[in-house]
Design an enzyme around this catalytic site. Structure first.
Site, PDB file in Angstrom:
ATOM      1  N   THR A  75       0.833  -1.208   0.000  1.00 35.26           N
ATOM      2  CA  THR A  75       0.000   0.000   0.000  1.00 35.26           C
ATOM      3  C   THR A  75       0.865   1.255   0.000  1.00 35.26           C
ATOM      4  O   THR A  75       0.663   2.172  -0.787  1.00 35.26           O
ATOM      5  CB  THR A  75      -0.942   0.009   1.223  1.00 35.26           C
ATOM      6  OG1 THR A  75      -1.769  -1.162   1.185  1.00 35.26           O
ATOM      7  CG2 THR A  75      -1.827   1.240   1.207  1.00 35.26           C
ATOM      8  N   GLY A 235       0.916  -0.071  12.861  1.00 32.84           N
ATOM      9  CA  GLY A 235       0.885   0.944  11.813  1.00 32.84           C
ATOM     10  C   GLY A 235       2.191   0.952  11.063  1.00 32.84           C
ATOM     11  O   GLY A 235       2.398   0.182  10.129  1.00 32.84           O
ATOM     12  N   ARG A 236       3.103   1.808  11.492  1.00 27.86           N
ATOM     13  CA  ARG A 236       4.426   1.885  10.889  1.00 27.86           C
ATOM     14  C   ARG A 236       5.456   2.150  11.973  1.00 27.86           C
ATOM     15  O   ARG A 236       5.183   2.822  12.971  1.00 27.86           O
ATOM     16  CB  ARG A 236       4.492   3.018   9.853  1.00 27.86           C
ATOM     17  CG  ARG A 236       3.844   2.682   8.511  1.00 27.86           C
ATOM     18  CD  ARG A 236       4.653   1.640   7.757  1.00 27.86           C
ATOM     19  NE  ARG A 236       4.073   1.306   6.452  1.00 27.86           N
ATOM     20  CZ  ARG A 236       3.243   0.295   6.227  1.00 27.86           C
ATOM     21  NH1 ARG A 236       2.859  -0.475   7.245  1.00 27.86           N
ATOM     22  NH2 ARG A 236       2.805   0.033   5.013  1.00 27.86           N
ATOM     23  N   ASP A 259       4.835  -4.871  15.763  1.00 29.88           N
ATOM     24  CA  ASP A 259       5.003  -5.664  14.550  1.00 29.88           C
ATOM     25  C   ASP A 259       5.808  -4.906  13.500  1.00 29.88           C
ATOM     26  O   ASP A 259       6.235  -5.488  12.510  1.00 29.88           O
ATOM     27  CB  ASP A 259       3.631  -6.034  13.958  1.00 29.88           C
ATOM     28  CG  ASP A 259       3.765  -6.875  12.697  1.00 29.88           C
ATOM     29  OD1 ASP A 259       4.378  -7.953  12.773  1.00 29.88           O
ATOM     30  OD2 ASP A 259       3.278  -6.436  11.629  1.00 29.88           O
ATOM     31  N   GLU A 264      13.958  -1.981   9.356  1.00 33.97           N
ATOM     32  CA  GLU A 264      13.623  -3.393   9.244  1.00 33.97           C
ATOM     33  C   GLU A 264      14.558  -4.082   8.263  1.00 33.97           C
ATOM     34  O   GLU A 264      14.775  -3.550   7.158  1.00 33.97           O
ATOM     35  CB  GLU A 264      12.158  -3.544   8.791  1.00 33.97           C
ATOM     36  CG  GLU A 264      11.196  -2.969   9.809  1.00 33.97           C
ATOM     37  CD  GLU A 264       9.750  -2.939   9.348  1.00 33.97           C
ATOM     38  OE1 GLU A 264       8.872  -2.755  10.208  1.00 33.97           O
ATOM     39  OE2 GLU A 264       9.497  -3.077   8.117  1.00 33.97           O
ATOM     40  N   HIS A 286       7.222  -7.797  11.297  1.00 34.58           N
ATOM     41  CA  HIS A 286       6.394  -7.178  10.253  1.00 34.58           C
ATOM     42  C   HIS A 286       5.627  -8.249   9.478  1.00 34.58           C
ATOM     43  O   HIS A 286       5.699  -8.335   8.239  1.00 34.58           O
ATOM     44  CB  HIS A 286       7.254  -6.338   9.302  1.00 34.58           C
ATOM     45  CG  HIS A 286       6.466  -5.289   8.572  1.00 34.58           C
ATOM     46  ND1 HIS A 286       6.992  -4.087   8.203  1.00 34.58           N
ATOM     47  CD2 HIS A 286       5.172  -5.261   8.142  1.00 34.58           C
ATOM     48  CE1 HIS A 286       6.077  -3.366   7.578  1.00 34.58           C
ATOM     49  NE2 HIS A 286       4.953  -4.065   7.533  1.00 34.58           N
ATOM     50  N   ILE A 287       4.835  -9.032  10.223  1.00 34.47           N
ATOM     51  CA  ILE A 287       4.104 -10.150   9.600  1.00 34.47           C
ATOM     52  C   ILE A 287       2.598  -9.953   9.583  1.00 34.47           C
ATOM     53  O   ILE A 287       1.876 -10.789   9.024  1.00 34.47           O
ATOM     54  CB  ILE A 287       4.415 -11.485  10.314  1.00 34.47           C
ATOM     55  CG1 ILE A 287       3.990 -11.414  11.780  1.00 34.47           C
ATOM     56  CG2 ILE A 287       5.872 -11.848  10.175  1.00 34.47           C
ATOM     57  CD1 ILE A 287       3.968 -12.769  12.480  1.00 34.47           C
ATOM     58  N   ALA A 288       2.092  -8.867  10.173  1.00 34.83           N
ATOM     59  CA  ALA A 288       0.639  -8.718  10.290  1.00 34.83           C
ATOM     60  C   ALA A 288      -0.053  -8.784   8.934  1.00 34.83           C
ATOM     61  O   ALA A 288      -1.185  -9.260   8.822  1.00 34.83           O
ATOM     62  CB  ALA A 288       0.303  -7.407  10.994  1.00 34.83           C
ATOM     63  N   TRP A 289       0.621  -8.345   7.897  1.00 34.02           N
ATOM     64  CA  TRP A 289       0.029  -8.288   6.552  1.00 34.02           C
ATOM     65  C   TRP A 289       0.111  -9.600   5.794  1.00 34.02           C
ATOM     66  O   TRP A 289      -0.437  -9.722   4.699  1.00 34.02           O
ATOM     67  CB  TRP A 289       0.734  -7.214   5.717  1.00 34.02           C
ATOM     68  CG  TRP A 289       2.158  -7.578   5.358  1.00 34.02           C
ATOM     69  CD1 TRP A 289       3.265  -7.424   6.139  1.00 34.02           C
ATOM     70  CD2 TRP A 289       2.611  -8.199   4.145  1.00 34.02           C
ATOM     71  NE1 TRP A 289       4.388  -7.900   5.488  1.00 34.02           N
ATOM     72  CE2 TRP A 289       4.008  -8.372   4.252  1.00 34.02           C
ATOM     73  CE3 TRP A 289       1.964  -8.603   2.974  1.00 34.02           C
ATOM     74  CZ2 TRP A 289       4.779  -8.956   3.253  1.00 34.02           C
ATOM     75  CZ3 TRP A 289       2.735  -9.179   1.964  1.00 34.02           C
ATOM     76  CH2 TRP A 289       4.131  -9.352   2.114  1.00 34.02           C
TER      77      TRP A 289
END
Length: 307
Positions: A75, A235-236, A259, A264, A286-289
């Protein structure tokens, strides 16, 4: 139809997701990863680039004379120089909404892990300690119910609203702070940031990173959170000050779930890796997505953008 030259720059990000839809759209060259030093050489003859996190600069575009389309398999498009793309007449397409359900689900996964003391209770059984116990249960690490608790959401976009609706189903009293000042909801109470931080038992961040949100939650802000609060950032990285989190985990009874990170992968020297009260800090890479379904939707949408 003349075959398009398509270059995929970082397919390792997609895991084992089926990428065959690209083969139906042109001549494909796929790389698992691409370093900054390799990018220019790999895209020089490309008509279409697909990138998740590989940075595409103005210099790259100047040398990629055939380039017509940059597909960002995400996104956020902050890894592409959008002004340069406009200058050179190169279209840039992203994908929105593909990971909403995945991120919402991971939000609750992180929350339950922290408030339910999952690490402790799993280990106490597997270690054999429970088998030697004089009691049939273990109440040494109390957990609370979501029902009746105040839940503050920072960033009421699509993901924030989704989390709010599910939190409401659990019986939480939901309020929100709009980082843009634009989002409104008649279903939930609006709050200013200071009020939200001081009064909420659960705080979840679902905002983009921009000039309004960078370092939004610093040490002073986070210190105002109530004892026993849980703060989650999905979020970020950069919205929550990581050094502040590392300090507060050891100074106050606040739990954090992260997350996303400012850099990263998380650097080995990060203070987050050296906290004493590790049970108050839950981190995922950073795996939520990344649910299977979200990655499938992402690839399909990128192929549709090329088509």
């Amino acid at each position: 139809m003349q075959s398009r030259t398509i270059v995929l720059l970082d397919t390792l990000t997609f895991g084992d997701t089926d990428l065959s839809c690209f083969d139906r759209l042109g001549s494909v060259t796929a790389y698992k990863t691409t370093s900054p030093q390799e990018t220019l050489k790999r895209i020089t003859d490309a008509e279409v680039i697909v990138t998740n996190k590989v940075v595409i600069t103005k210099e790259h575009m100047q040398h990629a004379k055939n380039l017509k389309l940059i597909c960002v398999a995400a996104t956020g498009m902050n890894n592409v120089d959008l002004e340069a793309a406009k200058e050179f007449g190169i279209a840039v397409k992203n994908v929105a909404g593909y990971s909403t359900d995945s991120v919402i689900q991971h939000t609750f996964s992180m929350l339950f892990y922290l408030i339910g003391h999952s690490r402790y209770y799993d280990e106490v059984v597997k270690s054999g300690a429970y088998s030697k116990s004089a009691l049939f249960t273990d109440v040494s690490h109390p957990f609370f119910e979501i029902k009746g608790k105040r839940w503050g959401i920072i960033g009421l976009g699509e993901i924030g609203r989704g989390v709010a609706n599910i939190a409401k189903c659990f019986g939480a009293d939901v309020c929100y702070y709009s980082t843009s000042g634009v989002n409104r909801s008649q279903d939930f109470q609006r709050a200013d940031l200071d009020e939200l931080l001081k009064n909420c038992d659960i705080i979840t961040v679902h905002a983009p990173l921009n000039e309004k949100t960078k370092n939004l939650l610093d040490y002073e802000k986070l210190f105002t959170c109530k004892e026993g609060a849980v703060v989650l950032n999905l979020g970020r990285g950069g919205i929550i000050n990581e050094s502040a989190v590392a300090r507060l985990v050891d100074e106050k009874n606040i739990s954090f779930g992260l997350d996303v990170f400012e850099k990263e992968p998380l650097p080995q020297e990060s203070p987050l890796l050296h906290v004493k009260n590790k049970e108050r800090l839950y981190m995922t890479p950073h795996i939520a997505w990344t649910s299977v379904e979200a990655r499938e939707k992402l690839i399909q949408s990128v192929c549709e953008n090329i088509q």
